[in-house]
Design an enzyme around this catalytic site. Structure first.
Site, PDB file in Angstrom:
ATOM      1  N   LYS A  14       0.824  -1.219   0.000  1.00 24.01           N
ATOM      2  CA  LYS A  14       0.000   0.000   0.000  1.00 24.01           C
ATOM      3  C   LYS A  14       0.861   1.273   0.000  1.00 24.01           C
ATOM      4  O   LYS A  14       0.622   2.193  -0.769  1.00 24.01           O
ATOM      5  CB  LYS A  14      -0.932   0.037   1.232  1.00 24.01           C
ATOM      6  CG  LYS A  14      -1.892  -1.138   1.326  1.00 24.01           C
ATOM      7  CD  LYS A  14      -2.889  -0.971   2.472  1.00 24.01           C
ATOM      8  CE  LYS A  14      -2.282  -1.004   3.853  1.00 24.01           C
ATOM      9  NZ  LYS A  14      -1.685  -2.306   4.250  1.00 24.01           N
ATOM     10  N   ARG A  88      -9.502   1.024   8.708  1.00 23.67           N
ATOM     11  CA  ARG A  88      -9.159  -0.369   9.035  1.00 23.67           C
ATOM     12  C   ARG A  88     -10.266  -1.039   9.821  1.00 23.67           C
ATOM     13  O   ARG A  88     -10.099  -2.204  10.222  1.00 23.67           O
ATOM     14  CB  ARG A  88      -7.879  -0.392   9.861  1.00 23.67           C
ATOM     15  CG  ARG A  88      -6.602  -0.622   9.060  1.00 23.67           C
ATOM     16  CD  ARG A  88      -5.454  -0.428  10.011  1.00 23.67           C
ATOM     17  NE  ARG A  88      -4.267  -1.148   9.724  1.00 23.67           N
ATOM     18  CZ  ARG A  88      -3.153  -0.594   9.224  1.00 23.67           C
ATOM     19  NH1 ARG A  88      -3.129   0.659   8.868  1.00 23.67           N
ATOM     20  NH2 ARG A  88      -2.077  -1.315   9.075  1.00 23.67           N
ATOM     21  N   ARG A 127      11.152  -6.780   4.686  1.00 26.30           N
ATOM     22  CA  ARG A 127      11.058  -5.338   4.935  1.00 26.30           C
ATOM     23  C   ARG A 127      11.719  -4.968   6.262  1.00 26.30           C
ATOM     24  O   ARG A 127      12.271  -3.885   6.403  1.00 26.30           O
ATOM     25  CB  ARG A 127       9.582  -4.922   4.934  1.00 26.30           C
ATOM     26  CG  ARG A 127       9.386  -3.427   5.016  1.00 26.30           C
ATOM     27  CD  ARG A 127       7.954  -3.044   4.726  1.00 26.30           C
ATOM     28  NE  ARG A 127       7.114  -3.142   5.906  1.00 26.30           N
ATOM     29  CZ  ARG A 127       5.814  -2.861   5.921  1.00 26.30           C
ATOM     30  NH1 ARG A 127       5.200  -2.497   4.818  1.00 26.30           N
ATOM     31  NH2 ARG A 127       5.113  -2.951   7.028  1.00 26.30           N
ATOM     32  N   ARG A 133      11.281  -1.239  11.832  1.00 22.24           N
ATOM     33  CA  ARG A 133      10.009  -1.258  12.568  1.00 22.24           C
ATOM     34  C   ARG A 133       9.934  -2.503  13.433  1.00 22.24           C
ATOM     35  O   ARG A 133      10.039  -3.619  12.923  1.00 22.24           O
ATOM     36  CB  ARG A 133       8.833  -1.229  11.585  1.00 22.24           C
ATOM     37  CG  ARG A 133       8.594   0.131  11.007  1.00 22.24           C
ATOM     38  CD  ARG A 133       7.507   0.112   9.957  1.00 22.24           C
ATOM     39  NE  ARG A 133       6.262  -0.519  10.402  1.00 22.24           N
ATOM     40  CZ  ARG A 133       5.152  -0.501   9.682  1.00 22.24           C
ATOM     41  NH1 ARG A 133       5.122   0.100   8.509  1.00 22.24           N
ATOM     42  NH2 ARG A 133       4.059  -1.081  10.141  1.00 22.24           N
ATOM     43  N   ARG A 145      -0.694  -9.190  13.175  1.00 22.57           N
ATOM     44  CA  ARG A 145      -1.174  -8.140  12.259  1.00 22.57           C
ATOM     45  C   ARG A 145      -2.030  -8.743  11.150  1.00 22.57           C
ATOM     46  O   ARG A 145      -3.037  -8.166  10.749  1.00 22.57           O
ATOM     47  CB  ARG A 145       0.011  -7.369  11.670  1.00 22.57           C
ATOM     48  CG  ARG A 145       0.660  -6.460  12.698  1.00 22.57           C
ATOM     49  CD  ARG A 145       2.025  -6.004  12.280  1.00 22.57           C
ATOM     50  NE  ARG A 145       2.014  -5.108  11.157  1.00 22.57           N
ATOM     51  CZ  ARG A 145       3.083  -4.876  10.385  1.00 22.57           C
ATOM     52  NH1 ARG A 145       4.223  -5.494  10.635  1.00 22.57           N
ATOM     53  NH2 ARG A 145       3.005  -4.029   9.398  1.00 22.57           N
TER      54      ARG A 145
HETATM   55  P1  AMP Z   1       0.944   0.636   8.994  1.00 23.80           P
HETATM   56  O1  AMP Z   1       2.114   1.557   8.816  1.00 23.80           O
HETATM   57  O2  AMP Z   1      -0.221   1.028   8.132  1.00 23.80           O
HETATM   58  O3  AMP Z   1       1.313  -0.815   8.864  1.00 23.80           O
HETATM   59  O4  AMP Z   1       0.424   0.832  10.500  1.00 23.80           O
HETATM   60  C1  AMP Z   1       1.262   0.512  11.595  1.00 23.80           C
HETATM   61  C2  AMP Z   1       0.425   0.396  12.862  1.00 23.80           C
HETATM   62  O5  AMP Z   1      -0.200   1.655  13.148  1.00 23.80           O
HETATM   63  C3  AMP Z   1      -0.726  -0.603  12.780  1.00 23.80           C
HETATM   64  O6  AMP Z   1      -0.323  -1.930  13.056  1.00 23.80           O
HETATM   65  C4  AMP Z   1      -1.656  -0.055  13.867  1.00 23.80           C
HETATM   66  O7  AMP Z   1      -1.185  -0.374  15.152  1.00 23.80           O
HETATM   67  C5  AMP Z   1      -1.511   1.459  13.671  1.00 23.80           C
HETATM   68  N1  AMP Z   1      -2.500   1.956  12.700  1.00 23.80           N
HETATM   69  C6  AMP Z   1      -2.247   2.521  11.484  1.00 23.80           C
HETATM   70  N2  AMP Z   1      -3.380   2.854  10.870  1.00 23.80           N
HETATM   71  C7  AMP Z   1      -4.394   2.493  11.701  1.00 23.80           C
HETATM   72  C8  AMP Z   1      -5.809   2.541  11.627  1.00 23.80           C
HETATM   73  N3  AMP Z   1      -6.434   3.035  10.561  1.00 23.80           N
HETATM   74  N4  AMP Z   1      -6.515   2.074  12.701  1.00 23.80           N
HETATM   75  C9  AMP Z   1      -5.907   1.587  13.797  1.00 23.80           C
HETATM   76  N5  AMP Z   1      -4.580   1.477  13.916  1.00 23.80           N
HETATM   77  C10 AMP Z   1      -3.818   1.924  12.884  1.00 23.80           C
END
Ligand code: AMP
Length: 190
Positions: A14, A88, A127, A133, A145
């Site tokens: 994404k 989400r 990654r 991360r 996740r």
């Molecule tokens: P990402 O970078 O999109 O993989 O997001 C990393 C982490 O941020 C996720 O595993 C969640 O803990 C939190 N996070 C990001 N976007 C959301 C969302 N829309 N709703 C809830 N938690 C989020």
């Protein structure tokens, strides 16, 4: 105005594709994951968000919706937005529709990157070498996740299907090939 939701499991690509789409269509890219990671690490909000994200769990809806709305408010005169990693949950999808309605706009399409689970695990593991991360580094957190995605996020697809806005895109192949598929989908529907 084009508002795109880029949807898909962790590791689907994404973020990578959002950066390209943003440039091609002149959009603002908002990734809630990036917004959480950019918070002042000493702030209460950052500590709270990290307590969820480090375990691979979702940050609660009220916090996430607030942060998304204030991020959108920073870009009042744009041609459109790519929402990456948001919504989400169904509650977030509903909140986004309501919020956009107050601005006289709406989601144009939800582009869903489709990638099988084995491939996701492999991509996230790779990654982790560069991303630094903690949620990419641990196989148990990666699995959580993916499970959280299946339980809480996958149903959001039905939300957009019901609005005829859902477009599934094959997320396997080279970055360029996948990008081309996404561009074709945007051009056909936007
Ligand atoms: P990402 O970078 O999109 O993989 O997001 C990393 C982490 O941020 C996720 O595993 C969640 O803990 C939190 N996070 C990001 N976007 C959301 C969302 N829309 N709703 C809830 N938690 C989020």
């Amino acid at each position: 105005m084009i508002n795109i939701v880029i949807f898909g499991p962790p590791g689907a690509g994404k973020g990578t594709q959002s950066i390209r789409l943003k440039e091609k269509f002149g959009l603002v890219h908002i990734s809630t994951g990036d917004v959480f990671r950019a918070l002042d690490p000493e702030s209460d909000l950052a500590k709270l968000a990290k307590s969820y994200s480090d375990k691979g769990n979702l940050v609660p809806d009220d916090i996430t919706i607030n942060i998304l709305e204030s991020e959108v408010a920073k870009h009042p005169n744009e041609d459109g937005v790519i929402y990456d990693g948001f919504p989400r949950t169904e509650a977030q999808a509903e909140a986004l529709d309501k919020f956009l309605k107050t601005k006289g706009t709406s989601i144009t399409i939800a582009l869903a990157l489709e990638v099988k689970e084995d491939e996701l695990r492999e991509r996230l593991k790779n990654r982790a070498i560069d991303s630094g991360r903690p949620d990419d580094a641990d196989p148990a957190i990666i699995q959580n996740r993916i499970d959280v995605y299946k339980q809480q996020t996958a149903p959001v697809a039905d939300y957009y299907k019901a609005q005829n806005k859902y477009i599934g895109v094959n997320g396997i192949g080279s970055i360029e090939d996948i990008f081309e598929r996404l561009c074709d989908a945007v051009q056909a529907h936007a």
